[in-house]
Design an enzyme around this catalytic site. Structure first.
Site, PDB file in Angstrom:
ATOM      1  N   GLY A   1     -19.968  -5.220 -67.050  1.00  0.00           N
ATOM      2  CA  GLY A   1     -19.427  -4.057 -67.768  1.00  0.00           C
ATOM      3  C   GLY A   1     -19.486  -4.267 -69.273  1.00  0.00           C
TER       4      GLY A   1
ATOM      5  CB  ILE B   1     -10.769  -8.769 -58.456  1.00  0.00           C
ATOM      6  CG1 ILE B   1     -12.235  -8.979 -58.078  1.00  0.00           C
ATOM      7  CG2 ILE B   1     -10.539  -7.450 -59.168  1.00  0.00           C
ATOM      8  CD1 ILE B   1     -12.696  -8.072 -56.957  1.00  0.00           C
TER       9      ILE B   1
ATOM     10  CG  ASN C   1     -18.835 -12.054 -57.552  1.00  0.00           C
ATOM     11  OD1 ASN C   1     -17.980 -12.020 -58.421  1.00  0.00           O
ATOM     12  ND2 ASN C   1     -19.863 -12.865 -57.580  1.00  0.00           N
TER      13      ASN C   1
ATOM     14  CE1 TYR D   1     -23.393  -3.459 -53.653  1.00  0.00           C
ATOM     15  CE2 TYR D   1     -25.023  -1.939 -52.762  1.00  0.00           C
ATOM     16  CZ  TYR D   1     -23.873  -2.173 -53.486  1.00  0.00           C
ATOM     17  OH  TYR D   1     -23.202  -1.123 -54.051  1.00  0.00           O
TER      18      TYR D   1
ATOM     19  CG  ASN E   1     -29.648   6.969 -55.117  1.00  0.00           C
ATOM     20  OD1 ASN E   1     -29.479   7.073 -53.906  1.00  0.00           O
ATOM     21  ND2 ASN E   1     -30.471   6.092 -55.651  1.00  0.00           N
TER      22      ASN E   1
ATOM     23  CG  HIS F   1     -29.889   1.964 -60.810  1.00  0.00           C
ATOM     24  ND1 HIS F   1     -29.147   0.982 -61.426  1.00  0.00           N
ATOM     25  CD2 HIS F   1     -29.497   1.974 -59.518  1.00  0.00           C
ATOM     26  CE1 HIS F   1     -28.334   0.438 -60.537  1.00  0.00           C
ATOM     27  NE2 HIS F   1     -28.533   1.016 -59.368  1.00  0.00           N
TER      28      HIS F   1
ATOM     29  CG  ASP G   1     -36.651   0.686 -52.300  1.00  0.00           C
ATOM     30  OD1 ASP G   1     -35.459   0.378 -52.473  1.00  0.00           O
ATOM     31  OD2 ASP G   1     -37.476   0.773 -53.229  1.00  0.00           O
TER      32      ASP G   1
HETATM   33  N1  UFG Z   1     -37.731   3.266 -58.150  1.00  0.00           N
HETATM   34  C1  UFG Z   1     -38.989   3.205 -58.719  1.00  0.00           C
HETATM   35  N2  UFG Z   1     -39.119   2.572 -59.917  1.00  0.00           N
HETATM   36  C2  UFG Z   1     -38.068   2.008 -60.580  1.00  0.00           C
HETATM   37  C3  UFG Z   1     -36.787   2.091 -59.998  1.00  0.00           C
HETATM   38  C4  UFG Z   1     -36.663   2.720 -58.779  1.00  0.00           C
HETATM   39  O1  UFG Z   1     -39.956   3.689 -58.147  1.00  0.00           O
HETATM   40  O2  UFG Z   1     -38.262   1.444 -61.673  1.00  0.00           O
HETATM   41  C5  UFG Z   1     -37.568   3.958 -56.870  1.00  0.00           C
HETATM   42  C6  UFG Z   1     -37.013   3.045 -55.798  1.00  0.00           C
HETATM   43  O3  UFG Z   1     -38.039   2.361 -55.156  1.00  0.00           O
HETATM   44  C7  UFG Z   1     -36.285   4.041 -54.914  1.00  0.00           C
HETATM   45  C8  UFG Z   1     -35.811   5.133 -55.876  1.00  0.00           C
HETATM   46  O4  UFG Z   1     -36.621   4.980 -57.039  1.00  0.00           O
HETATM   47  O5  UFG Z   1     -37.185   4.610 -54.040  1.00  0.00           O
HETATM   48  C9  UFG Z   1     -34.360   4.987 -56.278  1.00  0.00           C
HETATM   49  O6  UFG Z   1     -34.129   3.655 -56.683  1.00  0.00           O
HETATM   50  P1  UFG Z   1     -32.781   3.163 -57.389  1.00  0.00           P
HETATM   51  O7  UFG Z   1     -32.949   1.707 -57.676  1.00  0.00           O
HETATM   52  O8  UFG Z   1     -32.470   4.064 -58.530  1.00  0.00           O
HETATM   53  O9  UFG Z   1     -31.679   3.410 -56.304  1.00  0.00           O
HETATM   54  P2  UFG Z   1     -31.578   2.867 -54.787  1.00  0.00           P
HETATM   55  O10 UFG Z   1     -31.715   4.067 -53.925  1.00  0.00           O
HETATM   56  O11 UFG Z   1     -32.471   1.739 -54.516  1.00  0.00           O
HETATM   57  O12 UFG Z   1     -30.144   2.240 -54.811  1.00  0.00           O
HETATM   58  C10 UFG Z   1     -28.977   2.978 -54.677  1.00  0.00           C
HETATM   59  C11 UFG Z   1     -27.836   2.189 -55.304  1.00  0.00           C
HETATM   60  C12 UFG Z   1     -27.616   0.895 -54.563  1.00  0.00           C
HETATM   61  C13 UFG Z   1     -27.431   1.190 -53.100  1.00  0.00           C
HETATM   62  C14 UFG Z   1     -28.579   1.987 -52.572  1.00  0.00           C
HETATM   63  C15 UFG Z   1     -28.371   2.383 -51.142  1.00  0.00           C
HETATM   64  O13 UFG Z   1     -28.118   1.923 -56.659  1.00  0.00           O
HETATM   65  O14 UFG Z   1     -26.456   0.261 -55.061  1.00  0.00           O
HETATM   66  O15 UFG Z   1     -28.741   3.187 -53.314  1.00  0.00           O
HETATM   67  O16 UFG Z   1     -29.543   2.120 -50.438  1.00  0.00           O
HETATM   68  F1  UFG Z   1     -27.354   0.042 -52.396  1.00  0.00           F
END
Ligand code: UFG
Length: 325
Positions: free
Chosen positions: A36, A52, A92, A141, A170, A189, A285
């Site tokens: 943070g 925590i 954690n 996770y 998301n 992200h 993913d």
């Molecule tokens: N992606 C890309 N390029 C990037 C980043 C992401 O193509 O640079 C794609 C990923 O492959 C995915 C989509 O964009 O298909 C979304 O990715 P994010 O990393 O933004 O989010 P996630 O869906 O992987 O993750 C989110 C939360 C996690 C949680 C997950 C549940 O951030 O904490 O959903 O599956 F675990």
């Protein structure tokens, strides 16, 4: 009401703090600043630096303040990292949460809202995911979050702890003031990475996989505005005034957007091109993750307000143009 916000200096936590203060509540932020940002919490909000997992500091905190509820955002939250270093995630997210729960019990605090995740579902077995969908995490996770959901169910029975676990899909966007926003390091992200690529702050965006079984081959996700997540947490605390037990709700907008669609939306919102290149799939993913949030709407009375993808992106864009941390 008076709240302890664990992880209140993080992305979702800092938006929660703003939302509570704006709604006239009293807040103390507790954060170890491992991920943070101190600048994400206004200077007039009481801030305690701590972990925590530190029972002594928690004990002092609970001896000093009388909290009506705890909202718990502290966690390691990178799927890839959790696969490489699972001990860190279990220590954690599970071990330290148990210390917090025990301290709450000793202090007589009986209400908790807990940040959970769509990662508890693993590979989805249906187009939209409601609360009856089986949980089957595919990474440490997601496992760590599901473990705590189970602990909360046991704690409800054994100690009368009232809790709501909110499974975010998301989280995206930023407060319309643009004074706080998403700032992870490393940033993994999609939306921040898209906007950083637009601004030339990173190399071209890597699109992970274009051969998924989706309408355009890229992964589909349900983006939900971070301030709408905040409103759900306050509703959850209010829900616990009248309801005993451990509850779980999914939070999303119920509509999925592919990576290509997010890129197109970012180009509309910013008026600039998103430099991008296709890359292999990212391990872990799932192709599609879309929430049914019917239960949160029905039982909590939740009504997300910033639901149009372009509006979510526009709020993130305002933040990324001038990030303060
Ligand atoms: N992606 C890309 N390029 C990037 C980043 C992401 O193509 O640079 C794609 C990923 O492959 C995915 C989509 O964009 O298909 C979304 O990715 P994010 O990393 O933004 O989010 P996630 O869906 O992987 O993750 C989110 C939360 C996690 C949680 C997950 C549940 O951030 O904490 O959903 O599956 F675990």
């Amino acid at each position: 009401m008076k709240f302890l916000i664990c992880g209140g200096a993080g992305y979702v936590g800092s938006h929660m703090v703003r939302y509570l203060v704006a709604n006239g509540h009293e807040v103390v932020v507790y954060d170890d600043l491992s991920t943070g940002h101190r600048e994400a919490v206004d200077v007039d909000v009481p801030f305690v630096h701590g972990d925590i997992g530190d029972a002594v500091t928690l004990w002092r905190l609970f001896a000093t303040h009388k909290f009506d509820a705890v909202i718990h955002f502290c966690a390691r939250s990178l799927v890839g990292e959790s696969v490489i270093d699972p001990y860190q995630y279990y220590r954690n997210n599970v071990g330290n949460t148990l210390v917090l729960l025990a301290a709450m019990r000793e202090a007589g605090i009986h209400r908790l809202v807990f940040s959970s995740t769509a990662a508890v579902f693993g590979h989805p077995r249906s187009d939209t995911i409601d609360e009856s969908h089986p949980t089957d995490p595919i990474n440490p996770y997601g496992q760590s979050k599901l473990m705590i959901e189970r602990v909360l169910a046991d704690a409800a029975r054994a100690y009368g702890l009232r809790s709501v676990a909110l499974r975010y899909f998301n989280a995206a966007g930023a407060d319309p003031s643009a004074s706080i926003g998403e700032a992870h390091n490393p940033e993994t992200h999609l939306i921040p990475n898209v906007l950083k690529a637009v601004l030339g702050q990173s190399a071209a965006l890597k699109v992970f996989g274009d051969d998924y079984d989706t309408r355009d081959g890229t992964c589909v996700r349900d983006y939900v505005h971070v301030n709408d997540l905040a409103s759900a947490h306050l509703l959850a605390v209010q829900f616990l005034e009248e309801n005993e037990g451990a509850f779980t709700f999914n939070l999303g907008n119920g509509e999925g957007f592919s990576v290509r669609e997010v890129i197109a939306a970012a180009e509309r919102v910013t008026g600039r091109l998103v430099p991008h290149a296709f890359a292999p799939r990212r391990p872990g993913d799932p192709a599609t993750l879309v929430a049914s949030s019917l239960q949160a709407r029905k039982r909590l009375g939740w009504q997300p307000r910033i639901t149009v993808l372009d509006d979510i992106l526009a709020s993130a864009w305002q933040w990324h143009l001038q990030p303060r941390f």
